[in-house]
Each structure stands twice: as structure tokens, then as C-alpha cells.
Design a protein around this motif. Structure first.
Motif, PDB file in Angstrom:
ATOM      1  N   THR A 186      86.665  13.837   0.130  1.00 47.05           N
ATOM      2  CA  THR A 186      86.356  12.750  -0.805  1.00 47.05           C
ATOM      3  C   THR A 186      86.284  11.425  -0.067  1.00 47.05           C
ATOM      4  O   THR A 186      85.368  10.616  -0.284  1.00 47.05           O
ATOM      5  CB  THR A 186      87.427  12.685  -1.911  1.00 47.05           C
ATOM      6  OG1 THR A 186      87.427  13.921  -2.630  1.00 47.05           O
ATOM      7  CG2 THR A 186      87.141  11.549  -2.880  1.00 47.05           C
ATOM      8  N   HIS A 187      87.260  11.178   0.826  1.00 47.81           N
ATOM      9  CA  HIS A 187      87.269   9.925   1.588  1.00 47.81           C
ATOM     10  C   HIS A 187      86.019   9.798   2.460  1.00 47.81           C
ATOM     11  O   HIS A 187      85.425   8.718   2.556  1.00 47.81           O
ATOM     12  CB  HIS A 187      88.514   9.847   2.470  1.00 47.81           C
ATOM     13  CG  HIS A 187      89.787   9.658   1.705  1.00 47.81           C
ATOM     14  ND1 HIS A 187      89.905   8.792   0.652  1.00 47.81           N
ATOM     15  CD2 HIS A 187      91.026  10.235   1.863  1.00 47.81           C
ATOM     16  CE1 HIS A 187      91.141   8.829   0.170  1.00 47.81           C
ATOM     17  NE2 HIS A 187      91.841   9.705   0.900  1.00 47.81           N
ATOM     18  N   ASN A 190      82.969   8.985   0.254  1.00 52.24           N
ATOM     19  CA  ASN A 190      82.999   7.573  -0.163  1.00 52.24           C
ATOM     20  C   ASN A 190      82.654   6.640   0.998  1.00 52.24           C
ATOM     21  O   ASN A 190      81.963   5.637   0.826  1.00 52.24           O
ATOM     22  CB  ASN A 190      84.369   7.215  -0.729  1.00 52.24           C
ATOM     23  CG  ASN A 190      84.649   7.909  -2.055  1.00 52.24           C
ATOM     24  OD1 ASN A 190      83.708   8.314  -2.761  1.00 52.24           O
ATOM     25  ND2 ASN A 190      85.914   8.066  -2.396  1.00 52.24           N
ATOM     26  N   LEU A 191      83.169   6.983   2.209  1.00 50.29           N
ATOM     27  CA  LEU A 191      82.875   6.166   3.390  1.00 50.29           C
ATOM     28  C   LEU A 191      81.384   6.182   3.704  1.00 50.29           C
ATOM     29  O   LEU A 191      80.774   5.142   3.938  1.00 50.29           O
ATOM     30  CB  LEU A 191      83.673   6.672   4.595  1.00 50.29           C
ATOM     31  CG  LEU A 191      83.386   5.982   5.936  1.00 50.29           C
ATOM     32  CD1 LEU A 191      83.718   4.494   5.865  1.00 50.29           C
ATOM     33  CD2 LEU A 191      84.162   6.659   7.065  1.00 50.29           C
TER      34      LEU A 191
END
Length: 574
Positions: A186-187, A190-191
Motif C-alpha cells: 500500500t505504501h 501511494n508513493l
């Protein structure tokens, strides 16, 4: 499993060299003598990645491609419970008859003039004259499943090593638990999305489109620049940091720190393979850019850590081998062609506490062609002063003076001569009074006799105990008597480049330049004669004497029979 023997034929600068091995081998020799080629031969034999490109014409000795390259390794597998031996039996299946104590692994290559390469053909078996082809699939041989060759050299790069190792962290998703994997994914998503929305990125996209349309008008053309960080490539973005005592961190810097961390990664990476494969480490000149304390630390690690059970190490540093024990010393040298000699070296039990000194001295001397062994610093100072006039560059021409300083001459002599190094010895004519008897043992004479395997001499009798304890002149007279008693022994020793003093260094010198020595004593307000003055503070006074020697005095010493050892050193290497 014990590595026993390696033969290299028609490979690079080796026409035909045959070397005994053991499991830990240290390869010495001058620059460009073939140490790297020696390691390359082992890599061709056991390392698939190194082998798969084949041999070019320059890999053949003197580019003689009509002769085949042959590299043969003999391995002792007689110990039944050895884990590595079990891997060998598994590897070779039924190719090892019961009760056989060794196997051979052999590589042969013939040059193909059409493809301009020599392909590797590998064989194994128990009879060197009747080996079987090793099963293979394309360039992958059956033995490649069981041998893991780890090559480390001085040009090791931390960044590349770190990225290769960290790739393994994320290679198997089981290294991350489900919660970690989902959160990280997820990170990353998003990045990537945030990077693509940056105003600088959007402006650049527009510039690209506008510039493109100057070349070709296309109303439907557009460009999107996206970040593609993924879980599978995140390892390439990792950087090692060091925490100091204040918990502040900074990127690793400095060649020394980077090298040590790189070596750490290599050992960590290959510990994981020990259960499945036989690790063989080929380590080349680790010492480059390392402070002496780091070199000593590496020496402790290399010669105590079981991961380095099978090792080939090249080095020019006495510190890297300061902790060596139970190793095979291999010296490569060139006569009409490159050849080599080896010697199994084990630190004698009585020198365990002096291991570092013994090993460092040995490693310094082993690179020389001619070594003069002397008692201590006084001899070295005097002889170096003489050599400054007679052959100042003696060390660059292969000569070396080694002070034994409390170590038995024999420990150095046996290793150096076994490796083909010419050894000269200069030692004192020591006596030792036998307690409770009117006899003395001939320590000096017998020390020399043991070096050449000669028969030791018995004690001399008729010693006046009281005079021996209290009258130095009486002791000197007894030593001169011993020297005169055995002229044939003294000549035999001299023929073997072993030179026994009539008494000791100072008395030998007094026989040649008594006036100069007495003058030095008087100049220092001493009532002693030249010998007694020199012996009262041997090192300091020898330095002063050496400074005062004229060219004429040096010439007299150099030509005198008592100091023939220096003349022989000059004749052999200058």
C-alpha cells in the motif's frame, strides 16, 4: 574432505605446475608471478559462472592452442563421518567404489579454431587414468550443485555486494508476514502515485509533448511519467547506515569500513549455503586500503571462523597471516618457467604465545629469494650498514635479513628451505654449563647441526665451574676451544651457508677492527675494552659503532671470514 593436490597444465603462465594442498592454503610470490592465475584455475574447475564463457587463446600457455588445458584436483574423502564427504558421495552417486579414499576432479579444454573458444569438459573418478565424464546440461555440471566458490578480491564494491545480498531479503515473500507485505504494498502504491502527481513531473510531461509535436503533429499523442518502485526492486533503494554511540547515523564511508562490511556480507550470505553446498573461499589481497588493526582483525576472523574451512588466500601482508596455523604455504617462483613449492605449516606448541611474531616474521621473509637469519637487532644493524656500501638495494633484489629474537632458528629454516628459498645463518657459539657437572653442552654447534640434519656433538668436559661462573675471559677461551676442536664440522656448516661465530658477534668484530671498537669505548669515557663496551648496551652502542665505520673498516669486515655470511648474501642476490 581434504584438498590434497592441484595440477595445472598449459594454462596462462603455467606450463605444468604440481602443488600439494591442504584445506587452508596461502599463496605467496612476487607481483605478476601467477597468483591470480592460480586462483583462476580453481575457479574454472569449480565455479560455473566463471567457467561458462570458456577459454580464449590467451588462456593457453604462450597461446599454444594446439595443446589442451588440464586442471586436476585430488580430494581425500577417507573420513567417513565428514559432512562434506557425504556431499561428495551424494554428488557422484555410485561412481565411488567402497573403501576408496580419494577422488579426482578434472577439467580439460581444447581450443576450437572455428568458434575461437575452448569449451570446458569435466571429469571425475577414482582412477586418474580412467575418469568418467561429469553429467551435465548445457554449461551446468552435476558438481555445480555441490560446490560454491566464493571469490573476494581487493576491488570489492560495497554497493554491489549490498544490493545483491538485500535482493535475497525480498526474493522470497515468506520473509515478510502478511501484514507487513500488505502494508508495504500500500505504501509503495501511494508513493508511486504521489511521485506521478508532482508539479515538476507534470511540467516535464508537457514539455516532452510540446517538443515531440515539433517533430510530428499528433493530436492523440501524450506522455505519462510514473514511478515504478515495486516490492521486487525495493532492495536497490536500500543503503547501509552506521549508528554511533549517540544514535546518530550516517552513510558508511571510507574504504576500510566499506571493505569490512562487504566481507561481512559475503560470509553472512554463504553461511546460509553451508548445509547444501561446500563453500570454497578464494580471497585475493584483502589488505588493500585497510589499516593495520583491521588487517589483524581480519586475520583473527579468517583463521578462526569455520566458514573458511576451505580457503585459498593470496596476500602481501604479514598482518593478514599473523594468526595463521595449520595452513599450507605455497610459493610460486620463476626459474626457466613458473613453478611452485608448498609446505604444511603448523605453529609449534612452544610458540603459541609468540604466534603473531613468528607468523609475521615468516610472512615478511617468504617473499625473498635469499634470507639471512641472525640472532637479533645488533647483527641486523651492523649488516645493514655494511650492505649500504656493498649492495644498498639488496631487498629489492630479493634479499632479506630476519632477526629470530628468541625463536628457534629451525622454525624459520625448515619452512624457508622447503619453499625453495636460499637461507644463510649467522649464530653465536653458545655453551651451557651442565648443573652439578664439570661439563658444557655445545648449544651453538648443535643448533647448526640440527639445521642440516648433522650428528649432534657431545658435551665438553673439564670445565672449571668456579671460573665459568665468574670469569668471562675463561668462557670466551672455552668457546674458542670448541670452535677449533671441530674444523670439519665448521667447514661443513659453512658449505651449507651456516656460519658459527668463534664466540659471538662482538668478539668476531673485535677480531677485525679492535682499534675502532676500543676508540668508541674511550670516546664514551668507558674503561672497558671494545667488546665489553659493545655488550654493555648492545643495541645503542652498535648503532653508534655503525655510524662511525669508515669505508675502509666496512671493507675489512666484509672481506673477513667471520662475516662471510654478508658477502654470500650479496653474491646470491646482488
Amino acid at each position: 574432505m581434504i584438498l590434497k593436490h592441484l595440477t595445472i597444465e598449459n594454462f596462462r603462465n603455467f606450463e605444468n605446475v604440481s602443488i600439494d594442498l591442504t584445506n587452508r592454503n596461502i599463496v605467496f610470490g612476487l607481483n605478476d608471478i601467477g597468483k591470480s592465475n592460480f586462483l583462476s584455475a580453481i575457479r574454472f574447475l569449480l565455479d560455473r559462472n566463471f567457467r561458462r564463457n570458456g577459454f580464449v587463446d590467451s588462456d593457453f600457455y604462450k597461446k599454444d592452442t594446439k595443446k589442451q588445458i588440464a586442471i586436476t584436483l585430488k580430494i581425500d574423502i577417507s573420513e567417513e563421518d565428514n559432512d562434506e564427504n557425504k556431499k561428495i558421495y551424494t554428488m557422484m552417486g555410485g561412481a565411488i567404489p567402497s573403501g576408496v579414499g580419494h577422488i579426482y576432479i578434472q577439467l580439460k579444454s581444447e581450443y576450437d579454431e572455428n568458434s575461437l573458444v575452448g569449451e570446458s569438459n569435466l571429469f571425475w573418478g577414482v582412477d586418474l587414468n580412467d575418469l568418467d565424464e561429469i553429467p551435465s546440461s548445457q554449461s551446468y555440471f552435476e558438481l555445480d550443485k555441490y560446490f560454491n566458490v566464493v571469490y573476494i578480491d581487493s576491488s570489492i564494491n560495497l554497493e554491489n555486494t549490498f544490493k545483491r545480498y538485500t535482493r535475497e531479503i525480498f526474493k522470497d515473500e515468506s520473509n515478510l508476514n502478511e501484514i507487513e507485505r500488505k502494508a508495504l504494498s500500500t505504501h509503495i502504491k501511494n508513493l508511486n502515485s504521489s511521485v506521478g502527481k508532482l508539479s515538476a513531473i507534470k511540467a516535464f510531461e508537457k514539455e516532452l509533448v510540446d517538443e515531440y509535436k515539433k517533430f510530428k503533429e499528433d493530436k492523440n499523442f501524450n506522455v505519462s511519467i510514473r514511478s515504478e518502485i515495486e516490492l521486487s526492486n525495493i532492495h536497490s533503494k536500500l543503503t547501509p547506515y552506521i549508528l554511533d554511540e549517540r544514535l546518530e547515523n550516517y552513510p558508511t564511508a571510507g574504504d576500510g569500513r566499506k571493505k569490512i562490511l562487504s566481507y561481512t556480507l559475503f560470509t553472512l550470505e554463504n553461511r546460509r549455503l553451508e548445509e547444501q553446498k561446500i563453500n570454497i573461499f578464494l580471497i585475493e589481497e584483502l589488505e588493500n586500503h585497510l589499516h593495520r588493526s583491521m588487517q589483524i582483525a581480519l586475520s583473527y576472523q579468517i583463521f578462526s571462523d569455520e566458514i573458511f574451512k576451505y580457503l585459498f588466500l593470496t596476500t602481501h601482508s604479514s598482518l593478514i597471516v599473523s594468526q595463521m596455523d595449520d595452513v599450507n604455504l605455497i610459493k610460486l617462483f620463476k626459474e626457466s618457467k613458473v613453478t611452485g613449492k608448498s609446505f604444511i605449516y603448523k605453529v609449534p606448541e612452544e610458540y603459541r604465545n609468540l604466534k603473531q611474531k613468528l607468523n609475521q616474521n615468516l610472512a615478511e621473509a617468504i617473499y625473498a629469494d635469499v634470507v639471512l637469519l641472525v640472532e637479533g637487532p645488533s647483527e641486523k644493524i651492523l649488516f645493514e650498514r655494511i650492505l649500504k656500501d656493498k649492495c644498498e638495494r639488496y631487498e629489492s633484489l630479493g634479499g632479506y635479513i630476519l632477526e629470530v629474537e628468541g625463536i628457534n632458528f629451525r622454525e624459520y629454516y625448515s619452512v624457508l628451505t622447503a619453499l625453495g628459498i636460499k637461507v644463510i645463518v649467522k649464530t653465536d657459539n653458545d655453551l651451557k654449563k651442565i648443573k652439578g657437572k664439570t661439563e658444557c653442552s655445545l648449544i651453538g654447534v648443535n643448533r647448526c647441526q640440527r639445521l642440516i640434519g648433522g650428528k649432534e656433538k657431545g658435551n665438553i668436559s673439564g670445565i672449571d665451574s668456579k671460573k665459568y661462573e665468574n670469569d668471562l675471559a675463561y668462557v670466551v677461551e672455552r668457546k674458542k676451544f670448541v670452535f677449533s676442536k671441530y674444523p670439519n664440522t665448521i667447514k661443513t656448516l659453512s658449505d651449507n651457508n651456516i656460519y658459527l661465530s668463534k664466540v659471538d658477534l662482538e668478539n668476531d668484530l673485535y677480531e677485525v677492527i679492535p682499534g675502532i671498537m676500543d676508540k668508541i669505548a674511550r670516546n664514551n669515557n668507558s674503561s672497558k675494552n671494545g667488546v665489553d663496551f659493545l655488550q654493555s648496551a648492545k643495541l645503542i652502542n652498535m648503532i653508534e659503532l655503525s655510524r662511525e665505520l669508515s669505508k675502509g673498516a666496512i671493507d675489512k669486515i666484509y672481506k673477513h671470514e667471520r662475516f662471510k655470511c654478508v658477502k654470500v648474501l650479496v653474491e646470491l642476490c646482488c
